[in-house]
Design an enzyme around this catalytic site. Structure first.
Site: not given
Length: 308
Positions: A38, A182
């Site tokens: 991320s 993500d």
């Protein structure tokens, strides 16, 4: 591979990491590889890109210089939510829902443009410091790690930081079966991956403290609600990731020799340093300013300095 810098997810709280990394570099830390998830994947890619750029230009690299550049990047390029995303109109959201072509609540084109301006495949592949980033395949639920040699690396980089619901799913080469989001859905921090890959020393920088505190926010604000739900989930997954890796590490031979049998055959006990905020980093994803970024940079820097 020996020293691995592990950077966890955290959205704009990634500024905390940049501050911590600068302090680590000033203390002489020099990684052989950087792993990210991320926001951590964005920081990792920026650092490796800068190091590759140095290697191509002079043949010499300075992690301290790259870390200083990362600090400056956050201060000068990530100054407001508009730097990373653009909210979609009610019409766009309604139309995409009706046509079953939902692409998130915001457009991430500003982030894509920023990455393409700052990063170069040539620099990334020239770096003597290795890079791995992780994203989750939402079709099969599997975690997938890639390095800059991957042709679709920039797509994976976008996917690694694509917050579910808030941001669009990223299809690699337009293939529905390769739809990614993500990496924090599975591994908030790639510390277990670093252990599996044979690290001899791991420094892990997370953006969340061990416990999160209550706080007031408008539960009717969909973006704020998504942010809060992700914070809760990320904090729990992060703590589980760290606990599991520390437990595995503690069971490995104390002399550093490879584990001879069992599920962790070949693993070696390593030195692990965990860096994370003492208190929650309070920041509004929809309305943050340059001052918020500066504050988080300084907090990350101060946390590492206080542990020296």
């Amino acid at each position: 591979m020996s020293k691995i810098l592990v950077l966890a997810g955290g959205s704009v709280k990634g500024a905390f990491q940049a501050g911590a990394i600068k302090a680590l570099a000033e203390q002489g830390f020099q990684p052989d590889a950087i792993y990210g998830i991320s926001a951590g994947s964005l920081n990792a890619a920026y650092l490796v890109n800068r190091i590759g750029q140095q290697a191509l230009a002079t043949g010499h690299v300075s992690f301290a210089q790259a870390a200083g550049d990362l600090w400056d990047f956050w201060e000068t390029r990530i100054t407001s939510p508009d730097s990373l995303s653009k909210p979609l109109s009610i019409f766009e959201l309604g139309w995409s829902a009706l046509k079953k072509k939902f692409k998130g609540l915001v457009s991430t084109q500003p982030l894509r443009t920023l990455l393409e301006e700052e990063l170069s495949p040539r620099n990334l592949n020239a770096s003597p410091v290795a890079l791995k980033i992780g994203a989750v395949n939402v079709i099969d639920g599997g975690m997938h790690y890639v390095d800059p040699s991957e042709e679709a690396f920039f797509d994976y980089l976008m996917a690694s930081s694509a917050i579910p619901i808030l941001m669009p799913v990223v299809q690699i080469n337009g293939e529905a079966r390769r739809s990614f989001l993500d990496g924090g859905l599975r591994d908030v921090t790639p510390i277990r991956k670093a252990l599996e890959d044979g690290a001899t020393e791991i420094v892990c920088v997370s953006c969340h403290p061990e416990t999160i505190e209550g706080g007031m926010f408008d539960t009717g604000d969909l973006l704020a609600l998504v942010d809060r739900v992700m914070d809760i989930a990320v904090n729990e997954i992060l703590n589980a990731d760290l606990r599991e890796t520390m437990l595995i590490n503690s069971t490995l031979p104390i002399d550093g020799s490879p584990q001879a049998e069992g599920p962790f055959t070949g693993f070696q006990r390593v030195k692990i340093k965990n860096i994370r905020p003492i208190q929650p980093l309070t920041v509004d994803m929809q309305h943050f300013t340059k001052l918020d970024i500066r504050r988080m940079l300084e907090v990350g820097y101060a946390v590492v300095k206080s542990q020296a």
